[in-house]
Design an enzyme around this catalytic site. Structure first.
Site, PDB file in Angstrom:
ATOM      1  CG  HIS A  83      -1.681  -1.229   1.431  1.00  0.00           C
ATOM      2  ND1 HIS A  83      -1.366  -2.180   2.369  1.00  0.00           N
ATOM      3  CD2 HIS A  83      -2.756  -1.704   0.770  1.00  0.00           C
ATOM      4  CE1 HIS A  83      -2.216  -3.185   2.294  1.00  0.00           C
ATOM      5  NE2 HIS A  83      -3.064  -2.926   1.322  1.00  0.00           N
ATOM      6  CD  GLU A 133      -3.567   3.403  -2.632  1.00  0.00           C
ATOM      7  OE1 GLU A 133      -4.087   2.264  -2.598  1.00  0.00           O
ATOM      8  OE2 GLU A 133      -3.670   4.163  -3.603  1.00  0.00           O
ATOM      9  CB  CYS A 197      -5.178   0.330 -10.041  1.00  0.00           C
ATOM     10  SG  CYS A 197      -5.960  -1.087  -9.289  1.00  0.00           S
ATOM     11  CB  SER A 225      -9.956  -6.203   0.817  1.00  0.00           C
ATOM     12  OG  SER A 225     -10.064  -5.889  -0.541  1.00  0.00           O
ATOM     13  CG  ASN A 227      -9.739  -4.616  -4.180  1.00  0.00           C
ATOM     14  OD1 ASN A 227     -10.266  -5.624  -4.608  1.00  0.00           O
ATOM     15  ND2 ASN A 227      -8.592  -4.648  -3.491  1.00  0.00           N
ATOM     16  CB  SER A 271      -5.492  -9.036  -1.533  1.00  0.00           C
ATOM     17  OG  SER A 271      -6.615  -8.466  -0.909  1.00  0.00           O
TER      18      SER A 271
END
Ligand code: SF4
Length: 287
Positions: A83, A133, A197, A225, A227, A271
Site C-alpha cells: 500500500h 494507502e 487502478c 480490503s 477494493n 488480494s
C-alpha cells in the site's frame, strides 16, 4: 447450482509481486528474521500463509511505528507493504543499518510520484481515512488537502486555483465520478486525474455490467480490503433486486440457505487467493 466466476478474479499483479518479493527475501535471507510492517496485502489467508513460512506480520498503532523501527537489529529484515508507506521510515532504517524491501505496488508508486511533482500547484487527495494507502499518500506533505470519502468536503478552506486531484487506487469508479463532479463545481480549474487502478476498475465494470439469469452474487475478500468493499457496494447499487453477500471464505456460507438460489456469480477482491475462490466454488457446486 450453476456457478460462474467473473474474470479477472483472484490476485492482481501488484499483490502477486508483493507476495513473490516477500518469498524471495525469505529464500535469500534464510537465517534472518523477516518482518512485514502491517498487512502485506489485505487478506488474512495471505498473512497466515506468510506466517507459516516464518514471515511475520507486525500489527501496531500508528504512533508506535518508530518504537518498532528502533527495536530491529542487524539480523532483522523489514518488508514494507503493497500500500505504500512514509519515506521517513526508510531513512530511519537506513541510519540504523537495517536492511529493508519495499513491495509498494507500481500503480501506487505512480500516484505518489504525481503528488510529489504537483505539490507546488496544490494537491487534493481523495481516499478513505486511515487506509494505509491514504496514510502513505498524506505523509508526503502536510500541504496535501484530504478529501475523506466518508465526509462532506469544506471547500471554503481551499485556496488553490488549479490543484491536482488524485485518489486512492481502490475506490469505487461510481463514487469517484460523483466526487469529481462535486470538486469541479467548487474548483472549476482543478486538474482531475482518475487514479483507480485498472485491476480494480475492470472488476467493478464487470460487476456493474453483469447480465443474465443469476439470482445470487458473492464477493470474496477480506473485510479489510477496500477494493472488495467497493465491489460489494457497486454490486448492491447496480443489482439491488439480487441477493448479494461479501464473504471471506466458504465458512461464511454455512449459515446461508443456498437451496433458494439456482445461479451464482462470484467475483473477488484483488488480494483473495485463488484457492479460497476454488473452495467456495466447489462448496456451492455440491449444494
Ligand atoms: S489493487 Fe491495484 S493498486 Fe492495489 S496492488 Fe492491485 S494493482 Fe496495485
Amino acid at each position: 447450482m450453476k456457478v460462474d466466476l467473473l474474470k479477472p478474479i483472484g490476485y492482481c499483479l501488484g499483490v502477486v509481486e508483493a507476495i513473490n518479493t516477500s518469498l524471495k527475501v525469505k529464500e535469500k535471507y534464510k537465517d534472518c528474521n523477516i518482518y512485514i510492517l502491517g498487512h502485506l496485502v489485505h487478506n488474512e489467508n495471505v498473512i497466515d500463509e506468510l506466517r507459516k513460512r516464518n514471515i511475520i506480520t507486525l500489527e501496531f498503532e500508528k504512533d508506535q511505528i518508530f518504537e518498532i523501527l528502533d527495536s530491529f537489529n542487524k539480523n532483522d529484515i523489514v518488508i514494507f507493504t503493497a500500500h505504500g508507506h512514509d519515506e521517513k521510515y526508510d531513512k530511519f532504517l537506513m541510519k540504523k543499518g537495517i536492511k529493508f524491501f519495499d513491495t509498494t505496488c507500481e500503480r501506487v508508486k505512480r500516484n505518489m510520484a504525481l503528488i510529489k511533482e504537483n505539490l507546488s500547484r496544490g494537491v487534493i487527495y481523495i481516499g478513505k481515512k486511515n487506509h494505509p494507502e491514504t496514510v502513505a499518500a498524506l505523509s508526503i506533505s502536510k500541504e496535501i488537502i484530504f478529501y475523506n470519502i466518508e465526509e462532506n468536503m469544506d471547500f471554503s478552506k481551499i485556496k488553490y486555483h488549479s490543484p491536482l486531484i488524485v485518489n486512492q487506487t481502490t475506490l469505487s469508479f461510481l463514487e469517484i465520478y460523483q466526487i469529481h463532479q462535486d470538486i469541479k463545481k467548487h474548483i472549476p480549474n482543478s486538474v482531475i486525474l482518475d487514479e483507480i487502478c485498472s485491476s480494480t476498475r475492470i472488476r467493478q465494470e464487470n460487476i456493474k455490467n453483469l447480465k443474465g439469469d443469476f439470482d445470487l452474487i458473492l464477493i470474496i475478500g477480506s473485510k479489510e480490503s477496500s477494493n472488495t468493499d467497493k465491489l460489494y457496494q457497486i454490486a448492491r447499487e447496480t443489482h439491488s433486486n439480487i441477493a448479494c453477500y461479501k464473504i471471506n471464505s466458504k465458512l461464511d456460507l454455512i449459515d446461508l440457505d443456498l437451496k433458494k438460489y439456482h445461479h451464482v456469480v462470484i467475483t473477488s477482491g484483488t488480494s483473495t487467493p485463488y484457492q479460497v475462490i476454488e473452495e467456495v466454488k466447489k462448496y456451492l457446486e455440491s449444494n
